[in-house]
Design an enzyme around this catalytic site. Structure first.
Site, PDB file in Angstrom:
ATOM      1  CB  SER A 153       3.920  -0.389  13.819  1.00  0.00           C
ATOM      2  OG  SER A 153       4.041  -1.708  13.302  1.00  0.00           O
ATOM      3  CE  LYS A 154      -4.744  -1.107  12.152  1.00  0.00           C
ATOM      4  NZ  LYS A 154      -4.564  -2.290  11.311  1.00  0.00           N
TER       5      LYS A 154
END
Length: 504
Positions: free
Chosen positions: A262-263
């Site tokens: 994920s970011k």
């Protein structure tokens, strides 16, 4: 392969393109090129509530920068256009109606409140609510009410959705190129919404209709779409169309721990998860391009996340990847994202660049550091680049590796300064006298003369070389010492030696 290979990348413009999406685009691109087929881009923007301005342009620019631009898309070879789903919305109603007529779909008039209430009731009884064969004939649907009543409600503007009527008691044996045979029980599937009364299709209907009309031969997409595969195959069957072949790619996993990359992982560990920088109200998210990655390095790294050619080869050009790519060699298991390996690939591609192009890329950094063109022009920046690039992963590392070429040290490494002994100032003074008398001030010649002086006078190498380097660099680091001496020149070398004698 009997029919022409036509594959697509079909992102939603809901924000920046995640690196997982980039890999999906890449694998589609490689598969198309390998089989002399077409790779096209379709923008799936039917969910207007999630539409983010600028996202579509971002996707196009990212694929262009990476060198994997589609052959067909909005404004380019629009053989099956439009390539934006929102511009195709008039198409979908007829297909939804077709499913109603063939008995493969039905109207559902349930309100959000009634479904919510039902869901809560199921939960209170410890059951899971699924809108499927077990309940559809007990709800407010066209399967229960008459055709006249159904038509009357629709004509009066009542809210409805069209749901797919999933077959009962069937076992689907489906083939996935990567995962092999997969079994699904239709009784465990829900009756997905295909069309809403606002005139917009859901992803499932639009996706199938478009893939059919655009003659998609293979659907290569992320593992998260695997649960949708039975519905999609059933929709093809309901329309009487031949389904494409499916291949579901493994997830890209977090570097540490479990789950999808994920970011947040990138933010926490300092690496980008987007190809290009993305600016939003929340702030700026860094991109591979702005971080100084070469597009070829990003492509090479991503290609090996979940695929290999069966050898130990790690460095592939895009042409080689197109030639060797095979979906049968894509792994089922998720691939862990390794930020260090990511940098390693960039290091390899940096070494392949010409010294001239790297010097050109270094120029703006020098200007930013206040190094005038007069100073940098007097020094051979291309040569400096050639001496330091081996230790760099990015062009942005160059300044830290070479600042002493441009600016004399203002301080000296404490640990290294312990090499500065009582006799050192005298030796450095003698060294100055030798340097002053050298005419041919080239690395090889300076080294020969200085080493001859040390040999004749039986002076140990460490007694001269370490203090000499410390005087010029401020630390015991950097490339071959005499290359530094040649590049900064006689006057600057002597000036730095004199300063070190005075300071140390």
């Amino acid at each position: 392969m009997s029919k022409q290979v036509r594959v697509r990348f079909a992102p939603s413009p809901t924000g920046p393109l995640h690196i997982g999406g980039v890999r999906t685009a890449l694998f589609n691109y490689l598969f198309a090129k390998k089989h002399g087929g077409v790779f096209y881009l379709r923008i799936e923007d039917t969910d207007q509530n999630r539409f983010v301005p600028g996202a579509e342009e971002y996707i196009m620019e990212a694929l262009e920068w990476l060198g994997i631009a589609p052959s067909e898309t909005i404004g380019k070879n629009e053989k099956f256009g439009p390539y934006r789903q929102s511009e195709r919305k008039d198409l979908y109603k007829q297909y939804a109606d077709q499913l109603i007529e063939s008995g493969n779909a039905y109207y559902a008039f349930d309100s959000a409140e009634s479904l919510d209430s039902l869901r809560k009731q199921y939960e209170s009884e410890g059951k899971t609510f699924i809108y499927n064969w077990s309940i559809r004939e007990k709800l407010d649907t066209s399967l229960v009410i008459s055709k006249e009543e159904t038509d009357k409600r629709i004509a009066s503007g009542a809210d409805y959705v069209i749901r797919f009527k999933t077959p009962v008691n069937e076992t689907l044996h489906l083939n996935d190129i990567i995962r092999g045979d997969i079994k699904f029980e239709t009784n465990l599937l829900d009756d997905k919404v295909l069309f809403k009364s606002d005139g917009m299709p859901t992803y499932h209907l639009a996706n199938i209709v478009d893939d059919h009309l655009m003659e998609t031969s293979h659907v290569i997409r992320g593992e998260e779409w695997l649960p949708s595969m039975p519905l999609h195959v059933l929709l093809y069957k309901a329309f009487g169309w031949e389904a494409p072949e499916f291949a579901h790619l493994p997830l890209i996993l977090k570097p540490i721990g479990n789950g999808k990359l994920s970011k947040r992982d990138g933010d926490k560990m300092g690496f980008p998860v987007f190809p290009l920088e993305w600016k939003s109200e929340e702030g700026i998210s860094s991109g591979y391009r702005e971080k100084g990655f070469f597009p070829e390095a990003v492509i090479n790294f991503l290609a090996l996340l979940g695929w290999n050619d069966g050898t130990n080869q790690e460095l592939f050009s895009l042409e080689e990847l197109c030639e060797k790519f095979d979906l049968n060699r894509v792994h089922k298991a998720g691939a862990k994202f390794d930020p260090e390996k990511n940098k390693w690939f960039n290091h390899q591609y940096l070494q392949k660049q010409s010294d001239e192009s790297l010097a050109k890329a270094f120029a703006p950094i020098l200007a930013e550091k206040g190094i005038s063109s007069e100073v940098s022009g007097a020094l051979n920046v291309t040569k400096i680049t050639s001496l330091i690039k081996e230790r760099a992963n990015f062009v942005s590392d160059f300044w830290e590796l070479s600042d002493y070429f441009f600016v004399a040290p203002t301080s000296y490494d404490e640990k290294a300064a312990k090499n500065w002994k009582e006799e050192t100032p005298n030796l450095m003074q003698q060294l100055i006298s030798i340097l002053e008398n050298i005419g041919d001030f080239t690395s090889v010649n300076i080294e020969t003369i200085v080493k001859d002086w040390m040999t004749k006078n039986e002076i140990g190498m460490g007694k001269v070389m370490q203090p000499f380097r410390l005087s010029l660099v401020g630390a015991l680091k950097g490339p071959h010492l005499f290359d530094i001496v040649e590049l900064i020149g006689k006057e600057e070398t002597i000036k730095r030696l004199e300063k070190a004698i005075a300071s140390l």
